[in-house]
Design a protein around this motif. Structure first.
Motif, PDB file in Angstrom:
ATOM      1  N   GLN A   1       0.835  -1.208   0.000  1.00  0.00           N
ATOM      2  CA  GLN A   1       0.000   0.000   0.000  1.00  0.00           C
ATOM      3  C   GLN A   1       0.869   1.258   0.000  1.00  0.00           C
ATOM      4  O   GLN A   1       0.649   2.180  -0.788  1.00  0.00           O
ATOM      5  CB  GLN A   1      -0.907  -0.011   1.234  1.00  0.00           C
ATOM      6  N   ARG A   2       1.864   1.285   0.875  1.00  0.00           N
ATOM      7  CA  ARG A   2       2.730   2.466   0.970  1.00  0.00           C
ATOM      8  C   ARG A   2       3.540   2.681  -0.303  1.00  0.00           C
ATOM      9  O   ARG A   2       3.655   3.812  -0.806  1.00  0.00           O
ATOM     10  CB  ARG A   2       3.675   2.321   2.160  1.00  0.00           C
TER      11      ARG A   2
ATOM     12  N   GLU B   1       4.140   6.712  -1.255  1.00  0.00           N
ATOM     13  CA  GLU B   1       4.607   7.223   0.028  1.00  0.00           C
ATOM     14  C   GLU B   1       6.088   6.941   0.246  1.00  0.00           C
ATOM     15  O   GLU B   1       6.769   7.641   0.981  1.00  0.00           O
ATOM     16  CB  GLU B   1       3.795   6.589   1.176  1.00  0.00           C
ATOM     17  N   GLU B   2       6.587   5.863  -0.391  1.00  0.00           N
ATOM     18  CA  GLU B   2       7.967   5.449  -0.143  1.00  0.00           C
ATOM     19  C   GLU B   2       8.729   5.225  -1.450  1.00  0.00           C
ATOM     20  O   GLU B   2       9.662   4.452  -1.506  1.00  0.00           O
ATOM     21  CB  GLU B   2       7.983   4.139   0.667  1.00  0.00           C
TER      22      GLU B   2
END
Length: 275
Positions: free
Chosen positions: A265-266, A271-272
């Motif tokens: 998900q990240r 996000e990453e």
């Protein structure tokens, strides 16, 4: 205590092949030795011959071939990779993953190729190299040939490598230069510890690749996904069907599955992700 063994420090790759043919299964290649020497102290691996390749200068180089592919030779250490400006700029996921391996002192010894040849299901470099379509370059004395890294691992601490062969380098296709990528790892403590699980992602020309470590007997590369129609839930569902984590001292299989969902998900929601 370590068992008695013969020690050779070749000055050329031809000499490496000569020693491998001479001693075959009795021998082991020594690069960093951060895994091998531990196994020898534990008597879980007892080679009678060590062939130290660190004296071969060309094997300590990070190069580009004539087609622009990245070549990480057999004696390149984790810190060599981390501190290389070209790697940090154009293939940051490799530096990110290497930085999670051990302590600074360990990274001064541990090699990228050694991390792959040890073939731990939790190998930190496996995931990033899988999502970058890397190939393992193998020398057998008669020829030098390549095996896609997705076909290199055959089981826990097992690879396709034969006793008279050694890994000369890892090749990363130039088409992944400057492409989006990311890596996340969970471990029990900050610092040098094996991962509870790790996930790597790359995005290249409409294709998304996802690899997962420490959740099966080998690192797992999922089928490719199309970025235009990417459904994170679908990716997670496919991941759950392709992993088979275990319970051990580092974490339960349920916790590992949860972490894989969170990391995917990240990484896929940027996000990453590194650019």
């Amino acid at each position: 205590m370590i068992n008695n063994f013969l020690y050779f420090r070749p000055e050329s790759e031809d000499e490496v092949i000569e020693r491998l043919k001479q001693y075959a299964a009795e021998s082991k290649i020594l690069a960093g030795g951060t895994d091998l020497l531990i196994y020898m102290k534990q008597y879980s691996l007892l080679p009678s011959v060590l062939i130290d390749i660190k004296g071969i200068k060309d094997l300590s180089k990070i190069d580009l071939d004539s087609d622009g592919n990245l070549i990480i030779n057999a004696a390149v250490t984790c810190n060599d990779l981390i501190e290389n400006n070209y790697i940090r700029k154009h293939y940051p996921v490799l530096a990110e993953a290497a930085h999670t391996i051990g302590s600074y002192q360990i990274r001064n010894r541990a090699t990228i190729v050694g991390n792959i040849c040890n073939a731990s299901p939790a190998a930190d470099m496996a995931g990033p190299l899988l999502v970058l379509d890397a190939a393992v370059v193998i020398h057998n004395g008669e020829s030098i040939y390549e095996v896609p890294i997705k076909n290199f691992f055959t089981g826990v601490k097992k690879t396709v490598l034969k006793p008279t062969e050694y890994v000369k380098a890892i090749k990363v296709p130039g088409k992944y230069k400057d492409k989006e990528s990311g890596y996340l790892k969970a471990s029990r403590i900050k610092g040098h510890d094996l991962g509870i699980c790790n996930v790597a992602v790359s995005k290249n020309n409409g294709t998304v690749k996802v690899a997962i470590g420490s959740c099966n007997i080998t690192p797992v590369l999922l089928p490719d996904f199309e970025s235009k129609q990417l459904d994170v839930k679908e990716v997670i569902d496919v991941a759950m069907k392709n992993i088979n984590p275990i319970d051990d001292v580092r974490g339960s299989k349920e916790y590992r599955r949860h972490l894989v969902k969170v990391f995917i998900q990240r990484l896929l929601t940027k996000e990453e992700i590194s650019h």
